[in-house]
Design a protein around this motif. Structure first.
Motif, PDB file in Angstrom:
ATOM      1  N   ALA A 147     -16.526 -39.120 -12.625  1.00 30.68           N
ATOM      2  CA  ALA A 147     -15.772 -37.957 -12.168  1.00 30.68           C
ATOM      3  C   ALA A 147     -14.883 -38.421 -11.027  1.00 30.68           C
ATOM      4  O   ALA A 147     -15.070 -39.515 -10.489  1.00 30.68           O
ATOM      5  CB  ALA A 147     -16.716 -36.858 -11.708  1.00 30.68           C
ATOM      6  N   VAL A 148     -13.936 -37.572 -10.672  1.00 28.85           N
ATOM      7  CA  VAL A 148     -12.936 -37.970  -9.671  1.00 28.85           C
ATOM      8  C   VAL A 148     -13.043 -37.110  -8.421  1.00 28.85           C
ATOM      9  O   VAL A 148     -13.289 -35.899  -8.503  1.00 28.85           O
ATOM     10  CB  VAL A 148     -11.514 -37.858 -10.273  1.00 28.85           C
ATOM     11  N   VAL A 149     -12.886 -37.742  -7.268  1.00 25.56           N
ATOM     12  CA  VAL A 149     -12.697 -37.032  -5.998  1.00 25.56           C
ATOM     13  C   VAL A 149     -11.299 -37.374  -5.492  1.00 25.56           C
ATOM     14  O   VAL A 149     -10.932 -38.546  -5.427  1.00 25.56           O
ATOM     15  CB  VAL A 149     -13.761 -37.443  -4.953  1.00 25.56           C
ATOM     16  N   SER A 175      -9.114 -34.268 -19.393  1.00 27.39           N
ATOM     17  CA  SER A 175     -10.381 -33.520 -19.234  1.00 27.39           C
ATOM     18  C   SER A 175     -11.397 -34.293 -18.388  1.00 27.39           C
ATOM     19  O   SER A 175     -12.563 -34.418 -18.755  1.00 27.39           O
ATOM     20  CB  SER A 175     -11.001 -33.192 -20.596  1.00 27.39           C
ATOM     21  N   ILE A 176     -10.926 -34.813 -17.282  1.00 30.40           N
ATOM     22  CA  ILE A 176     -11.814 -35.525 -16.360  1.00 30.40           C
ATOM     23  C   ILE A 176     -12.240 -34.554 -15.262  1.00 30.40           C
ATOM     24  O   ILE A 176     -11.414 -33.813 -14.722  1.00 30.40           O
ATOM     25  CB  ILE A 176     -11.081 -36.731 -15.727  1.00 30.40           C
ATOM     26  N   ASP A 177     -13.550 -34.543 -14.950  1.00 30.66           N
ATOM     27  CA  ASP A 177     -14.054 -33.663 -13.882  1.00 30.66           C
ATOM     28  C   ASP A 177     -13.446 -34.048 -12.544  1.00 30.66           C
ATOM     29  O   ASP A 177     -13.603 -35.177 -12.086  1.00 30.66           O
ATOM     30  CB  ASP A 177     -15.583 -33.792 -13.774  1.00 30.66           C
ATOM     31  N   LEU A 178     -12.773 -33.088 -11.928  1.00 29.93           N
ATOM     32  CA  LEU A 178     -12.286 -33.289 -10.564  1.00 29.93           C
ATOM     33  C   LEU A 178     -13.269 -32.544  -9.666  1.00 29.93           C
ATOM     34  O   LEU A 178     -13.292 -31.312  -9.643  1.00 29.93           O
ATOM     35  CB  LEU A 178     -10.862 -32.741 -10.423  1.00 29.93           C
ATOM     36  N   VAL A 184      -2.064 -37.036 -10.184  1.00 32.77           N
ATOM     37  CA  VAL A 184      -3.501 -37.205 -10.413  1.00 32.77           C
ATOM     38  C   VAL A 184      -4.096 -35.917 -10.988  1.00 32.77           C
ATOM     39  O   VAL A 184      -4.910 -35.952 -11.924  1.00 32.77           O
ATOM     40  CB  VAL A 184      -4.223 -37.608  -9.104  1.00 32.77           C
ATOM     41  N   LEU A 185      -3.671 -34.779 -10.438  1.00 33.09           N
ATOM     42  CA  LEU A 185      -4.183 -33.487 -10.941  1.00 33.09           C
ATOM     43  C   LEU A 185      -3.854 -33.321 -12.422  1.00 33.09           C
ATOM     44  O   LEU A 185      -4.714 -32.941 -13.222  1.00 33.09           O
ATOM     45  CB  LEU A 185      -3.551 -32.331 -10.153  1.00 33.09           C
ATOM     46  N   ARG A 186      -2.590 -33.619 -12.767  1.00 35.09           N
ATOM     47  CA  ARG A 186      -2.181 -33.448 -14.161  1.00 35.09           C
ATOM     48  C   ARG A 186      -2.924 -34.422 -15.072  1.00 35.09           C
ATOM     49  O   ARG A 186      -3.337 -34.079 -16.169  1.00 35.09           O
ATOM     50  CB  ARG A 186      -0.661 -33.632 -14.298  1.00 35.09           C
ATOM     51  N   TYR A 187      -3.107 -35.653 -14.591  1.00 38.34           N
ATOM     52  CA  TYR A 187      -3.827 -36.663 -15.382  1.00 38.34           C
ATOM     53  C   TYR A 187      -5.260 -36.203 -15.662  1.00 38.34           C
ATOM     54  O   TYR A 187      -5.739 -36.271 -16.796  1.00 38.34           O
ATOM     55  CB  TYR A 187      -3.804 -38.001 -14.634  1.00 38.34           C
TER      56      TYR A 187
END
Lengths: 288, 115
Positions: free
Chosen positions: A217-219, A238-241, A230-233
């Motif tokens: 997941a991403v922080v 469908s990566i958990d932010l 990054v938000l759009r990516y």
């Protein structure tokens, strides 16, 4: 449970997240924090405790014995890393290049390359309340981080239950040292920043953890600068932010003075709570 | 005397390669007979670490007494060179091999290490 805090790009906030998360989680239970960025560990700037263990870590390298060597050159032939050079009248060893595989030593017909201990780093184990902090630091000039990372993980395995969360502060990038940390992790948190560079290296990091078949997941740190790439990516893929940490001068000042952020900065307190919840949910989700 | 060059091509008209370990070619000139021996070193691209010592080893096998190059050896290569007695002259990275030879003969190249 092993949680690796990694990133593609350096300087995105791995250590900031790892130290604050570990200290926050240690308020309600035992936590292990390990700084595995052995080339330049810096979690210790933010986490202080009582020193429990300090020990030298060694790798094994061959030592040449000129009195028995018959100069057959086999040692150089079998070395995949150019760490052994068989000259006309002597054999030279390059300890920084040696991977400690024993091939030259084992295959030497006259046993002229016995393996000897070679110091490569220092491991330190501190305790502060319910937080156990372990860091390893490579000796200056040593080129290989992986053997020291491996031995540090072995130290953790020998001393701590995996029922306790392990927060593993990883090296940056996507090369061997990162893989060594990430390959045993149950969850990888990728910290990035909202810049083209942050996005570029996040993509590389995502490819790496996908290849290793890891949950991740991403922080997003320093939110507010840069762009929305990054938000759009994350949305497109469908990566958990998990959370966003705002860009703020106050955070930079506290960081620069070696202080933990979450006790003072509410936005960071929320962010680490988000990450801790995410980890908790991930853990629950894994268990039937 | 055998003079070695790190070069980007296989003859003395080629530009010098400023790198030692990862030089494209090694040329050995016997300055008494004018004989030339060329070694293609491009396979060194497959070597991720330890290129310096490997190339120095080739120089030793070729029988070089003097090496003309550009940047000079890195740490590992220097360690090997120390054992060999090969004299190293640097600063020829922007020349052709022929120009480097002239510069060497005129004493215009800097000797690496030592005095």
């Amino acid at each position: 449970m092993k949680i690796a805090i990694a990133s593609g790009k350096g300087g995105t906030g791995k250590t900031t997240l790892a130290t604050n998360l570990a200290a926050y989680m240690a308020e309600s239970g035992s936590v292990v924090l390990a700084d595995l960025d052995v080339e330049e560990p810096n979690s210790g700037l933010f986490v202080r405790g009582d020193l429990l263990v300090g020990e030298t870590k060694y790798k094994m390298i061959p030592e040449w014995r000129g009195d028995t060597c018959e100069h057959c050159g086999n040692c150089q032939t079998v070395c995949n890393f150019n760490a052994v050079l068989s000259m006309a009248d002597k054999v030279m060893i390059f300890p920084e290049l040696c991977h400690g595989c024993y091939a030259c030593s084992e295959l030497c017909p006259t046993e002229s390359l016995p393996m000897k201990r070679h110091p490569m780093g220092e491991l330190k184990h501190f305790r502060a309340g319910q937080l156990d902090f372990v860091e390893s630091r490579l000796v200056i000039g040593e080129e290989q981080a992986v053997p020291l990372i491996r031995q540090t993980l072995d130290y953790l395995s020998a001393g701590f239950s995996e029922d306790v969360p392990w927060i593993l502060d990883s090296p940056p990038g996507t090369s061997c040292p990162v893989m060594e940390v990430v390959k045993d992790a149950d969850l990888v948190i990728l910290v990035t920043e909202p810049t083209p560079f942050g996005l570029h290296d996040l993509k590389l990091a995502v490819e790496t953890v996908k290849h290793l078949d890891k949950s991740y997941a991403v922080v997003l740190n320093r939110f507010g600068i840069g762009d929305d790439g990054v938000l759009r990516y994350c949305e497109d893929e469908s990566i958990d932010l998990v959370t966003r940490i705002p860009n703020s001068r106050a955070i930079a000042e506290l960081y620069a003075s070696g202080q933990l952020l979450y006790p003072v900065v509410p936005a960071v307190a929320r962010a680490v709570a988000d990450v801790a919840d995410f980890i908790g949910n991930h853990l629950t989700g894994r268990r039937p | 005397m055998n003079i070695a060059f790190t070069t980007q091509g296989p003859d003395l008209d080629s530009p010098m390669d400023p790198r030692l370990g990862r030089t494209r070619y090694l040329i050995l000139l016997d300055d008494e007979t004018g004989d030339i021996q060329t070694v293609d070193n491009t396979a060194i691209d497959d070597v991720s670490h330890g290129a310096g010592p490997r190339t120095v080893q080739k120089l030793v096998e070729m029988g070089a007494a003097v090496l003309l190059t550009g940047n000079g050896p890195g740490g590992n290569a220097a360690e090997v060179l120390e054992q060999t007695g090969i004299e190293i002259y640097v600063g020829a990275g922007e020349m052709t091999a022929k120009e480097a030879l002239e510069a060497y003969k005129n004493g215009a190249l800097k000797k690496h290490g030592g005095a």
